[in-house]
Design an enzyme around this catalytic site. Structure first.
Site, PDB file in Angstrom:
ATOM      1  CG  ASP A  93      -1.136   9.689  -5.335  1.00  0.00           C
ATOM      2  OD1 ASP A  93      -1.385   8.787  -4.527  1.00  0.00           O
ATOM      3  OD2 ASP A  93      -1.677  10.809  -5.326  1.00  0.00           O
TER       4      ASP A  93
ATOM      5  CG  HIS B 265      -6.700  10.054  -5.725  1.00  0.00           C
ATOM      6  ND1 HIS B 265      -5.825   9.569  -6.650  1.00  0.00           N
ATOM      7  CD2 HIS B 265      -5.944  10.625  -4.752  1.00  0.00           C
ATOM      8  CE1 HIS B 265      -4.578   9.846  -6.258  1.00  0.00           C
ATOM      9  NE2 HIS B 265      -4.627  10.496  -5.114  1.00  0.00           N
TER      10      HIS B 265
ATOM     11  CG  HIS C 258      -4.384  14.890  -3.891  1.00  0.00           C
ATOM     12  ND1 HIS C 258      -3.233  15.050  -4.611  1.00  0.00           N
ATOM     13  CD2 HIS C 258      -4.415  13.589  -3.531  1.00  0.00           C
ATOM     14  CE1 HIS C 258      -2.598  13.894  -4.690  1.00  0.00           C
ATOM     15  NE2 HIS C 258      -3.290  12.988  -4.034  1.00  0.00           N
ATOM     16  CD  GLU C 259      -6.952  12.008  -0.862  1.00  0.00           C
ATOM     17  OE1 GLU C 259      -7.337  10.953  -1.412  1.00  0.00           O
ATOM     18  OE2 GLU C 259      -5.756  12.217  -0.582  1.00  0.00           O
TER      19      GLU C 259
END
Ligand code: ZN
Length: 370
Positions: free
Chosen positions: A209, A137, A133-134
């Site tokens: 988000d 980003h 996930h990170e």
């Protein structure tokens, strides 16, 4: 103040954060007729404030306060004071004689991201999900146009977040282009896009988000006239101004039909951002995987480590966006400075009077963003 008797040479000053409820009689010419808006300090201002609050501290020779100032957009003077105290406390806990850069970095992280929750137990699956996930980003945030420099990525849970990817704006922004906003939206969607692309699953981790992205897209459509279907019309419905006491009775001032168009436009913009992020991640799968791998191993990786990954996998791409030297930072200060929000979040300024006068208090809350 005139209207009573001749009192030349006497100046009366007063301060308020509720200019909207003042009796107009007070504001007539000759009375309180000058307005000075005290907005949040810009990067140079923050550096100067930090200098004041560290004057009596034993600060190490390697500490660069301008770096600290740069990583704290949206901080008020009081926030910076507590940051300096936090850094000093941490130095004391380490038993160090001087407050060093690492203490300041720790204090910034602690204030912006919240306290590390090291005791929390995370399953390997969850950890992998957060890492991808990170990483999503980060990769989208690096490849989009007008990208902000990346600061660090961590999958150590902090506060309410399971992981954080933080970007540092290279200057205090007062105005955003549509392109930049779309880049920010794509970056926000990058986490979810990465989960669906690499893990073929969706988690609740993207909830925050999506909320931020929806809010941003809604503002683009309703406040900044960035939707062709609606044209350059402002459709007031924001609850932001409650702080100033005006919107308690605000009712929607557009038709059912317009409401439907707004909803579909918001959806269209977010889907566009989502497809941009999917495409970027798909084109750079190797980088996403490498960053996720390193995150699982080290938990936190810095901008220089990310740079190394790019150097290895994309040798002809050149360095990723980085902070310009402090001397190049824009010096002009826009008097209508709104309260810039922190990190990769949106700072917005629509230049209205209410906005300018309302930006006095907290950072991060809806009042601060007003
Ligand atoms: Zn996320």
């Amino acid at each position: 103040m005139d209207g009573f008797e001749e009192n030349t040479g006497v100046i009366v000053m007063a301060a308020t954060n509720r200019p909207d409820v003042l009796d107009p009689a007070l504001l007539r010419p000759g009375r309180f007729d000058r307005r000075i808006v005290v907005s949040m300090p810009d990067v140079k201002g923050r550096e100067a404030i930090l200098k004041v609050h560290t004057r009596k501290m034993p600060v190490g020779s390697k500490v660069r306060l301008e770096k600290v100032a740069r990583s704290t957009p949206g901080f008020s003077g009081a926030d910076l004071e507590s940051l300096a105290n936090e850094a000093a406390l941490r130095a004391a806990r380490r038993g160090a004689k001087k407050v060093e850069q690492e203490d300041f970095d720790y204090a910034v992280d602690r204030i912006i991201l919240g306290l590390e929750r090291k005791s929390i137990i995370i399953s390997p699956d969850q950890k992998k999900c957060t890492a991808y996930h990170e990483s999503g980003h980060a990769v989208v945030g690096i490849f989009v146009p007008e990208a902000d420099p990346i600061h660090k990525i961590t999958i150590v849970p902090r506060g309410m977040a399971m992981g954080v990817t933080s970007f540092l704006p290279s200057d205090d922004r007062y105005n955003y282009t549509e392109k930049k906003l779309l880049s920010m939206l794509a970056t926000l969607m990058g986490g979810r896009a990465s989960e669906s692309l690499f893990l073929e699953t969706l988690s609740t981790g993207a909830g925050n988000d999506l909320e931020k992205a929806t809010e941003l897209a809604r503002k683009m459509v309703c406040e900044w006239g960035m939707s062709e279907a609606l044209g350059p019309v402002a459709h007031a419905q924001s609850g932001d101004m409650i702080f100033l006491g005006r919107e308690f009775n605000k009712t929607r001032d557009y038709s059912e039909h317009t409401a439907r168009v707004i909803d579909s436009e918001v959806k269209r913009i977010i889907e566009e951002a989502y497809s941009i992020s999917l495409e970027l991640l798909n084109d750079n799968r190797d980088i996403v995987e490498k960053i996720a791998e390193q995150l699982l191993e080290k938990e936190t990786i810095s901008s220089s480590e990310i740079n190394d990954i790019f150097g290895e996998l994309r040798p002809d791409m050149g360095p990723i966006p980085s902070l310009p030297p402090i001397s190049e930072i824009r010096e002009t200060v826009d008097p209508s400075n709104d309260n810039p929000e922190q990190e990769e979040e949106v700072r917005e300024n629509d230049g209205s009077e209410e906005n300018r006068t309302g930006s006095e208090t907290d950072t991060g809350g809806s009042g601060g963003e007003s």
